[in-house]
Design a protein around this motif. Structure first.
Motif, PDB file in Angstrom:
ATOM      1  N   LYS A 135       0.834  -1.211   0.000  1.00 13.71           N
ATOM      2  CA  LYS A 135       0.000   0.000   0.000  1.00 13.71           C
ATOM      3  C   LYS A 135       0.864   1.254   0.000  1.00 13.71           C
ATOM      4  O   LYS A 135       0.566   2.231  -0.699  1.00 13.71           O
ATOM      5  CB  LYS A 135      -0.937  -0.016   1.213  1.00 13.71           C
ATOM      6  CG  LYS A 135      -2.053  -1.044   1.109  1.00 13.71           C
ATOM      7  CD  LYS A 135      -2.738  -1.307   2.428  1.00 13.71           C
ATOM      8  CE  LYS A 135      -3.534  -0.156   2.914  1.00 13.71           C
ATOM      9  NZ  LYS A 135      -4.344  -0.501   4.118  1.00 13.71           N
ATOM     10  N   GLN A 136       1.935   1.238   0.769  1.00 14.79           N
ATOM     11  CA  GLN A 136       2.823   2.394   0.829  1.00 14.79           C
ATOM     12  C   GLN A 136       3.527   2.625  -0.508  1.00 14.79           C
ATOM     13  O   GLN A 136       3.733   3.773  -0.927  1.00 14.79           O
ATOM     14  CB  GLN A 136       3.872   2.207   1.937  1.00 14.79           C
ATOM     15  CG  GLN A 136       3.305   2.287   3.345  1.00 14.79           C
ATOM     16  CD  GLN A 136       2.625   3.622   3.615  1.00 14.79           C
ATOM     17  OE1 GLN A 136       3.130   4.687   3.243  1.00 14.79           O
ATOM     18  NE2 GLN A 136       1.461   3.564   4.261  1.00 14.79           N
ATOM     19  N   LEU A 139       1.003   4.145  -2.835  1.00 10.34           N
ATOM     20  CA  LEU A 139       0.736   5.520  -2.418  1.00 10.34           C
ATOM     21  C   LEU A 139       1.785   6.487  -2.971  1.00 10.34           C
ATOM     22  O   LEU A 139       1.481   7.653  -3.230  1.00 10.34           O
ATOM     23  CB  LEU A 139       0.698   5.598  -0.891  1.00 10.34           C
ATOM     24  CG  LEU A 139       0.145   6.875  -0.255  1.00 10.34           C
ATOM     25  CD1 LEU A 139      -1.295   7.122  -0.696  1.00 10.34           C
ATOM     26  CD2 LEU A 139       0.217   6.774   1.262  1.00 10.34           C
ATOM     27  N   LYS A 140       2.995   6.005  -3.176  1.00 10.58           N
ATOM     28  CA  LYS A 140       4.071   6.861  -3.691  1.00 10.58           C
ATOM     29  C   LYS A 140       3.794   7.350  -5.105  1.00 10.58           C
ATOM     30  O   LYS A 140       4.372   8.339  -5.551  1.00 10.58           O
ATOM     31  CB  LYS A 140       5.402   6.111  -3.648  1.00 10.58           C
ATOM     32  CG  LYS A 140       5.936   5.878  -2.247  1.00 10.58           C
ATOM     33  CD  LYS A 140       7.222   5.065  -2.271  1.00 10.58           C
ATOM     34  CE  LYS A 140       7.726   4.789  -0.858  1.00 10.58           C
ATOM     35  NZ  LYS A 140       8.951   3.951  -0.858  1.00 10.58           N
ATOM     36  N   GLU A 144       0.515  13.799  -2.960  1.00  5.46           N
ATOM     37  CA  GLU A 144       0.033  13.980  -1.589  1.00  5.46           C
ATOM     38  C   GLU A 144      -1.282  14.745  -1.565  1.00  5.46           C
ATOM     39  O   GLU A 144      -2.210  14.391  -0.864  1.00  5.46           O
ATOM     40  CB  GLU A 144       1.081  14.715  -0.752  1.00  5.46           C
ATOM     41  CG  GLU A 144       2.309  13.863  -0.458  1.00  5.46           C
ATOM     42  CD  GLU A 144       3.242  14.550   0.514  1.00  5.46           C
ATOM     43  OE1 GLU A 144       2.846  15.579   1.103  1.00  5.46           O
ATOM     44  OE2 GLU A 144       4.376  14.068   0.674  1.00  5.46           O
ATOM     45  N   PRO A 348      -5.587  10.583  -1.557  1.00  2.00           N
ATOM     46  CA  PRO A 348      -4.756   9.412  -1.883  1.00  2.00           C
ATOM     47  C   PRO A 348      -4.768   8.330  -0.808  1.00  2.00           C
ATOM     48  O   PRO A 348      -4.914   7.146  -1.120  1.00  2.00           O
ATOM     49  CB  PRO A 348      -3.351  10.014  -2.041  1.00  2.00           C
ATOM     50  CG  PRO A 348      -3.584  11.432  -2.423  1.00  2.00           C
ATOM     51  CD  PRO A 348      -4.822  11.836  -1.687  1.00  2.00           C
ATOM     52  N   GLU A 349      -4.615   8.713   0.468  1.00  6.02           N
ATOM     53  CA  GLU A 349      -4.555   7.717   1.535  1.00  6.02           C
ATOM     54  C   GLU A 349      -5.887   6.993   1.701  1.00  6.02           C
ATOM     55  O   GLU A 349      -5.921   5.765   1.858  1.00  6.02           O
ATOM     56  CB  GLU A 349      -4.147   8.379   2.853  1.00  6.02           C
ATOM     57  CG  GLU A 349      -2.684   8.818   2.865  1.00  6.02           C
ATOM     58  CD  GLU A 349      -2.239   9.239   4.250  1.00  6.02           C
ATOM     59  OE1 GLU A 349      -2.955   8.960   5.226  1.00  6.02           O
ATOM     60  OE2 GLU A 349      -1.163   9.853   4.350  1.00  6.02           O
ATOM     61  N   VAL A 352      -6.235   4.500  -1.266  1.00  3.83           N
ATOM     62  CA  VAL A 352      -5.433   3.266  -1.164  1.00  3.83           C
ATOM     63  C   VAL A 352      -5.987   2.354  -0.076  1.00  3.83           C
ATOM     64  O   VAL A 352      -6.046   1.129  -0.242  1.00  3.83           O
ATOM     65  CB  VAL A 352      -3.952   3.602  -0.899  1.00  3.83           C
ATOM     66  CG1 VAL A 352      -3.167   2.323  -0.609  1.00  3.83           C
ATOM     67  CG2 VAL A 352      -3.345   4.311  -2.097  1.00  3.83           C
ATOM     68  N   ASN A 353      -6.428   2.933   1.026  1.00  8.08           N
ATOM     69  CA  ASN A 353      -7.002   2.114   2.104  1.00  8.08           C
ATOM     70  C   ASN A 353      -8.312   1.463   1.680  1.00  8.08           C
ATOM     71  O   ASN A 353      -8.650   0.374   2.139  1.00  8.08           O
ATOM     72  CB  ASN A 353      -7.239   2.982   3.346  1.00  8.08           C
ATOM     73  CG  ASN A 353      -5.947   3.298   4.072  1.00  8.08           C
ATOM     74  OD1 ASN A 353      -5.002   2.513   4.047  1.00  8.08           O
ATOM     75  ND2 ASN A 353      -5.884   4.454   4.710  1.00  8.08           N
TER      76      ASN A 353
END
Length: 357
Positions: A135-136, A139-140, A144, A348-349, A352-353
């Motif tokens: 996930k991280q 996210l990249k 942001e 974004p976060e 992705v979650n």
């Protein structure tokens, strides 16, 4: 070089065809529901909702619901994959899973490369930590925060909305108008799609639902003239926001791009700095075709942001990652349902979650 051998290409093609065939009934059902709703002019679409961010539980719930098919593919398959021994086959299977979600071949290869290095450096072995690491890495590839759009020094903000026919442009304009109204701003819509049958009528229904004024001309009128008159009317009525609809014939037709350039020139002549935002509406169900459309529109008229419509009922939610990775155009809004309140800012976060649980 080809990223797949022959067997892998066949597996990918077969899996993608199966997904597409599964999506057809859902897409037809959604379209039928929208037509029925527009004809009735009743129901939940009439209610203006409060302006809320994606941190609001109800909006997060809608985002998860909209991404449910993609999440089912990613979460279930990834959990099964990470439950076993981590080896070269694991990375190959993960690559296929991400491509199936329409993240895109090149983007997927980059994610796998970075994920492989991150796992090795951190000595990650537990399935939960593997999933969190993935996930991280995804996210990249997402900014942001979406870039802020230009704001007018004086007068109303002018938003030009573009996109091919069938992408969900009309409904997105209605939802966008509702968002501005919910924030206490006054809105006027210029019905610049004068060529498509019933386009003005449909936009009028959505304007009424959102509580926005509308400026329209006769069928086949000059779209640039409608845009110009819409801005004039917006200024005279002291509106805060003017949303300009445009024609949406196939993006491969050069005359469409020339027409959009003409509208943009008309707006800038009327108001220096306009349009302050040029928003491209893309249909999430078209998968990688959405990336091609975005590239074509961006090269022709310069897109400042993307609204991804019809994210509900599709197994192709990964296209968000592909667009952010391959194009320097931010995702600004996600359409996660058919109701007038089902348009939310892209976070974004939260995305992705919702994509991988």
């Amino acid at each position: 070089p080809e990223p797949f051998n022959l067997l892998e290409r066949m597996m990918f093609k077969r899996k993608k065809q199966n997904n597409e065939s599964k999506d057809v009934p859902a897409a037809e059902e959604n379209a039928a529901a929208e037509i029925s709703e527009e004809k009735s002019g009743s129901g939940e679409a009439h209610r203006n909702i409060s302006a809320v961010g994606v941190s609001d539980p109800s909006m997060i719930s809608r985002l998860k619901r909209g991404l449910s098919k993609t999440r089912d593919i990613l979460t279930t398959d990834i959990e099964d994959l990470f439950a076993g021994k981590l080896n070269e086959d694991t990375f190959d299977e993960l690559e296929e899973i991400l491509i199936t979600a329409d993240i895109g071949v090149q983007t997927t290869m980059l994610i796998i490369e970075r994920f492989r290095k991150s796992v090795s450096v951190r000595n990650v072995i537990s399935s939960e930590k593997l999933k969190e690491t993935l996930k991280q890495e995804i996210l990249k590839f997402l900014p942001e925060k979406p870039e802020s759009t230009a704001e007018p020094v004086h007068g109303p903000k002018v938003v030009m909305v573009v996109g091919v026919n069938g992408a969900g442009k009309t409904t997105t304009i209605g939802k966008l108008a509702n968002r501005y109204k919910s924030m206490g701003q006054t809105v006027l819509i210029a019905a610049g799609d004068t060529f498509r049958a019933a386009a003005v009528e449909q936009l009028t229904i959505w304007a009424e639902r959102a509580g926005a004024d509308i400026v329209k001309h006769k069928a086949d009128s000059d779209p640039a003239a409608v845009a110009f008159d819409g801005v004039e009317a917006g200024k005279a009525r002291k509106k805060d926001v003017i949303i300009v609809d445009t024609a949406g014939r196939l993006h491969t037709q050069k005359n469409l791009m020339e027409e959009l350039k003409k509208i943009k020139r008309a707006l800038s002549k009327n108001t220096p700095g306009a349009p302050h935002e040029t928003l491209l509406v893309l249909d999430a169900t078209t998968g990688q075709n959405a990336v091609s459309q975005a590239r074509t529109f961006h090269e022709a008229i310069g897109i400042t942001g993307v609204a991804l419509a019809k994210l509900d009922g599709t197994a192709r939610g990964g296209i968000v990652v592909g667009i952010c990775s391959e194009l320097d155009v931010p995702i600004r809004y996600l359409g996660v349902g058919e109701q007038i309140g089902d348009l939310q800012d892209f976070d974004p976060e939260a995305f992705v979650n919702a994509l991988i649980e």
